[in-house]
Design an enzyme around this catalytic site. Structure first.
Site, short mmCIF file in Angstrom:
data_model
loop_
_atom_site.label_atom_id
_atom_site.label_comp_id
_atom_site.label_asym_id
_atom_site.label_seq_id
_atom_site.Cartn_x
_atom_site.Cartn_y
_atom_site.Cartn_z
N CYS A 77 -73.60 77.37 94.94
CA CYS A 77 -73.81 77.09 96.02
C CYS A 77 -72.82 78.17 96.85
O CYS A 77 -71.81 77.40 96.72
CB CYS A 77 -75.29 76.28 96.86
SG CYS A 77 -75.80 75.64 95.60
N ARG B 27 -70.39 83.81 93.11
CA ARG B 27 -70.21 82.49 92.95
C ARG B 27 -71.38 82.51 91.93
O ARG B 27 -71.39 81.12 91.20
CB ARG B 27 -69.97 81.36 93.37
CG ARG B 27 -69.33 81.22 94.95
CD ARG B 27 -69.10 80.49 95.92
NE ARG B 27 -69.43 79.69 95.93
CZ ARG B 27 -68.22 78.58 95.77
NH1 ARG B 27 -67.24 78.44 96.67
NH2 ARG B 27 -68.45 77.04 95.67
N TRP C 73 -77.76 77.71 94.50
CA TRP C 73 -77.91 78.00 93.31
C TRP C 73 -78.72 76.14 92.59
O TRP C 73 -78.51 75.70 92.40
CB TRP C 73 -76.79 77.76 92.45
CG TRP C 73 -76.55 78.33 90.49
CD1 TRP C 73 -76.58 79.93 90.06
CD2 TRP C 73 -76.39 77.30 89.74
NE1 TRP C 73 -76.36 79.43 89.23
CE2 TRP C 73 -76.21 78.46 88.50
CE3 TRP C 73 -76.50 76.30 90.25
CZ2 TRP C 73 -75.97 77.47 86.96
CZ3 TRP C 73 -76.07 75.42 88.09
CH2 TRP C 73 -75.78 75.54 87.40
N ASN D 69 -74.71 72.38 100.19
CA ASN D 69 -73.50 72.76 98.32
C ASN D 69 -73.70 70.83 97.72
O ASN D 69 -73.26 69.77 98.40
CB ASN D 69 -72.32 73.04 98.04
CG ASN D 69 -72.75 74.37 98.69
OD1 ASN D 69 -74.06 74.88 98.94
ND2 ASN D 69 -71.26 75.36 98.64
N GLY D 70 -73.86 71.12 96.07
CA GLY D 70 -73.70 69.86 95.78
C GLY D 70 -75.17 68.85 95.18
O GLY D 70 -76.45 69.82 95.23
N GLU E 158 -61.82 81.43 73.00
CA GLU E 158 -61.41 81.77 74.45
C GLU E 158 -62.68 84.01 74.58
O GLU E 158 -63.39 83.83 75.28
CB GLU E 158 -60.13 82.39 75.34
CG GLU E 158 -60.57 82.93 76.75
CD GLU E 158 -61.45 82.33 77.32
OE1 GLU E 158 -61.02 83.27 78.79
OE2 GLU E 158 -61.45 81.24 77.72
N LYS F 123 -65.90 84.58 76.19
CA LYS F 123 -65.56 85.71 76.89
C LYS F 123 -67.49 86.29 76.75
O LYS F 123 -68.19 87.53 77.75
CB LYS F 123 -65.02 86.46 77.24
CG LYS F 123 -63.51 85.92 78.06
CD LYS F 123 -64.12 86.00 79.11
CE LYS F 123 -63.31 85.28 80.08
NZ LYS F 123 -63.37 83.25 80.42
N GLU G 49 -70.49 85.41 77.39
CA GLU G 49 -70.90 85.13 78.64
C GLU G 49 -71.52 86.51 79.06
O GLU G 49 -71.92 86.30 80.37
CB GLU G 49 -69.53 84.20 79.41
CG GLU G 49 -69.57 83.14 79.49
CD GLU G 49 -68.39 82.84 80.31
OE1 GLU G 49 -67.61 81.91 81.23
OE2 GLU G 49 -66.66 83.57 80.07
N HIS H 62 -65.10 75.94 54.65
CA HIS H 62 -65.49 74.98 54.99
C HIS H 62 -67.23 74.62 55.81
O HIS H 62 -68.00 73.62 56.21
CB HIS H 62 -65.47 74.51 55.20
CG HIS H 62 -63.92 74.04 54.52
ND1 HIS H 62 -63.82 72.95 54.04
CD2 HIS H 62 -62.78 73.80 55.48
CE1 HIS H 62 -62.58 72.89 53.01
NE2 HIS H 62 -61.71 73.22 53.88
N LYS I 214 -69.17 80.69 89.06
CA LYS I 214 -68.78 80.89 89.67
C LYS I 214 -67.68 79.12 89.62
O LYS I 214 -66.67 78.75 88.95
CB LYS I 214 -67.57 81.83 90.32
CG LYS I 214 -66.39 82.42 90.58
CD LYS I 214 -66.31 82.74 89.17
CE LYS I 214 -64.12 83.40 88.93
NZ LYS I 214 -63.35 83.27 87.61
#
Length: 612
Positions: free
Chosen positions: A2, A27, A75, A100-101, A485, A489, A492, A508, A607
């Site tokens: 947010c 964000r 958000w 926010n939070g 990574e 990516k 995402e 395995h 973000k």
């Protein structure tokens, strides 16, 4: 996640707040809203589901006029994305709050307030804050006092900005566990969750600390109070990046721009930190040189991409400095009671320095004691993580707007290698290997540019992934975290399901997934494990898997039916993770473009993850 913007100015603030919201879109959010205090004492609000552009349309039809106000991008946490759940939330038509939070005790507070006759119109935890503030204001008739008394009842994490129609010349704010900064203008003042929101009006900021409450009044008056309610001075810091840092320039997306900025930001991260043949040990802060000689263990804690950087560092530190190293996901570390070996350095990694789980892990470690010192590797100098750690090292990546981290990751890797070499130097002094690696670091920006020159080849290669739904990434040694990574990516931003494994683990279990429809991406530097890796790739090819291999130019892997090879420049094996990251970033970018996804703002992601 947010975003908060607030302003008290000698001019109309609607467009200032709107521009701030646009600059916070990176964000991640699902709705937006704004409340403005009219000079004659009224309070006007406008909210919209979806992008800030939807709010902009409403404001064009019905502008909000006033010289003070608050705005927000939400958000969803408590309650679905909807206009009713969008911020600002009000208590009646006089008080508005953005938040926010997460308020952890909102249910008990809600029951208490409903019992006193307050009516709730949303599913959010934030509306509890609005009614609690309204109740406290009725008793004190002072907005600052109402906020100070209200936050004493709140449990959880929050950054708050509050406006009241009875006091149209001011706004108040508070922070605990979620960032909030004050922008200092000329006879005007601003609030935001991120300085990027305010660069159009100021480059001077006050970074509020945990528990701070602030009041902004007409004429640019800024009053800060600590968690005991006492007035306190907080220094003003000048933001070091220009306003053009949040412009795409000639690039189609922020992510592509940030990928191509890596040579420059790596050079900046190295600047002033390399001596003649060694890393200067004082770069981590006062007393860090002598402290490095005392370190006997390392504990690294991070989330997401930063966790992958920490995994690479474990290989480096143990091999080059001979120090046992543990790497743990922050959200797991903070909820277990681990054993801390003597003389352990606690290292946190975060792009923002406000990542909720990593910050909580730092505080957990500090509260339990036993650590020699804490070190934050971070991109934001005034962040909570930097302020609360004993030592720090800035990554100098500059603002990163794309949700999928690129330049923040590689500058973290560079910083971790600096830490590794500083630890080695503290034990061995100058030696041949240190001098060799310092020389390689000096050449790294040039090498990065050579890797980025493969962009066109990777774009052509990406067409093979456009219709795929799954992908497998393989690597060995330090290349395993790089494979992780790369898989992160791809998933995402292209929404292709991707997993990564150490190549030796294929037999395995993961080998069962391999067929002609499963592309397998491998990273192959010329290191001591390359022959092992080649054998693993033969296992894939024998089962009909299509291989895409990013190989160093002197590695003997031949193109052929079902085998695509892209050559990278020869590189010191210690530096190789930085170079081999680039093609994986570019591959994910070009595949996402082909699939038509929102590259910079992928669905469901934010973000800065400032809630648990």
């Amino acid at each position: 996640m947010c975003g908060i913007v607030g302003a008290v100015a000698g001019r109309q603030v609607q467009n200032i707040l709107l521009e701030g919201l646009k600059r916070l879109e990176y964000r991640g959010y699902d709705s937006a809203g704004m409340s403005i205090l009219a000079e004659e004492g009224g309070l006007s609000r406008q909210r919209a589901l979806g992008k800030v552009a939807e709010l902009d349309k409403k404001l064009q039809q019905a502008p909000l006029r006033g010289r003070a106000g608050i705005a927000h991008t939400r958000w969803a946490t408590h309650g679905r994305p909807s206009e009713e759940n969008a911020h600002p939330h009000q208590s009646g038509d006089r008080l508005a709050v953005v938040h926010n939070g997460i308020i952890e005790n909102f249910e008990s507070l809600r029951r208490e307030l409903e019992g006193q006759g307050y009516t709730f119109l949303s599913e959010t935890d934030t509306e509890v804050v609005a009614h609690l503030l309204a109740r406290e204001y009725e008793q004190s008739r002072d907005l600052l006092q109402a906020l100070q008394r209200a936050v004493a009842r709140l449990e959880g994490a929050y950054a708050l900005a509050v406006a009241h129609a009875a006091q149209p010349d001011r706004i108040v704010g508070a922070r605990k566990g979620s960032p909030l900064i004050v922008g200092v203008g000329i006879e005007e003042a601003f609030l935001a969750s991120d300085p990027l929101a305010l660069l159009q009006v100021t480059d001077r900021f006050v970074y509020l600390r945990e528990g701070d409450v602030v009041q902004l009044s007409d004429g640019g008056v800024i009053e800060v109070f600590d968690d005991a309610g006492q007035p306190i001075e907080r220094g003003i810091e000048v933001f070091e990046h220009g306003d053009n840092a949040i412009s795409r320039g000639n690039y189609r997306h922020f992510m592509l721009k940030e990928i191509h900025e890596q040579a420059a930001v790596i050079a900046k991260t190295l600047e002033g930190r390399l001596g003649d043949g060694h890393v200067m040990t004082h770069i981590f802060g006062s007393g860090s040189g002598s402290l490095m000689t005392d370190v006997r263990h390392i504990q690294i804690v991070a989330c997401g991409t930063s966790y992958h950087a920490g995994m690479v560092a474990r290989y480096w530190i143990e091999k080059l400095a001979g120090i046992p190293t543990q790497v743990e996901v922050a959200s797991e570390y903070r909820y277990r009671d681990g054993v801390v070996p003597d003389n352990t350095l606690f290292v946190t990694l975060s792009q923002s320095g406000e990542t909720a789980d990593t910050l909580a892990a730092l505080r957990h470690a500090q509260s339990h004691g036993g650590y020699l010192a804490s070190l934050a590797i971070c991109n934001v100098p005034g962040s909570s993580m930097v302020r609360e750690s004993d030592l720090s090292l800035m990554t100098h990546a500059g603002p990163e707007i794309g949700v999928a981290s690129t330049k923040a990751f590689t500058t973290q890797l560079v910083s971790l290698l600096l830490l590794t070499l500083a630890l080695r130097y503290a034990r061995n002094g100058d030696d041949e290997m240190q001098a060799r690696l310092v020389g390689a670091l000096r050449q790294l920006p040039q090498l990065i540019n050579q890797g980025l020159a493969l962009d066109g080849d990777i774009e052509r290669l990406s067409s093979a992934f456009a219709e795929k739904h799954h992908a497998l990434f393989l690597g060995r040694g330090t290349m395993f975290p790089i494979a992780l990574e790369g898989a992160l990516k791809l998933k995402e931003i292209s929404y292709i399901h991707a997993e990564a494994y150490p190549a030796g683990e294929l037999k395995h279990g993961p080998l069962a997934l391999v067929d002609s429809d499963m592309p397998v991406i491998a990273v192959a530097p010329n290191d001591e494990l390359v022959e092992k890796l080649k054998s693993n790739l033969q296992e894939v090819r024998a089962r009909g898997g299509e291989l895409f291999v990013f190989a160093e130019e002197n590695v003997a892997i031949s193109e052929g039916d079902g085998v695509h090879v892209l050559r990278l420049p020869a590189v010191d094996e210690v530096i190789a993770p930085l170079l081999f990251t680039l093609p994986l970033q570019l591959l994910s970018y070009h595949v996402a473009v082909l699939k038509g996804t929102d590259v910079d703002q992928p669905r469901n992601l934010a973000k800065s993850v400032t809630v648990e």
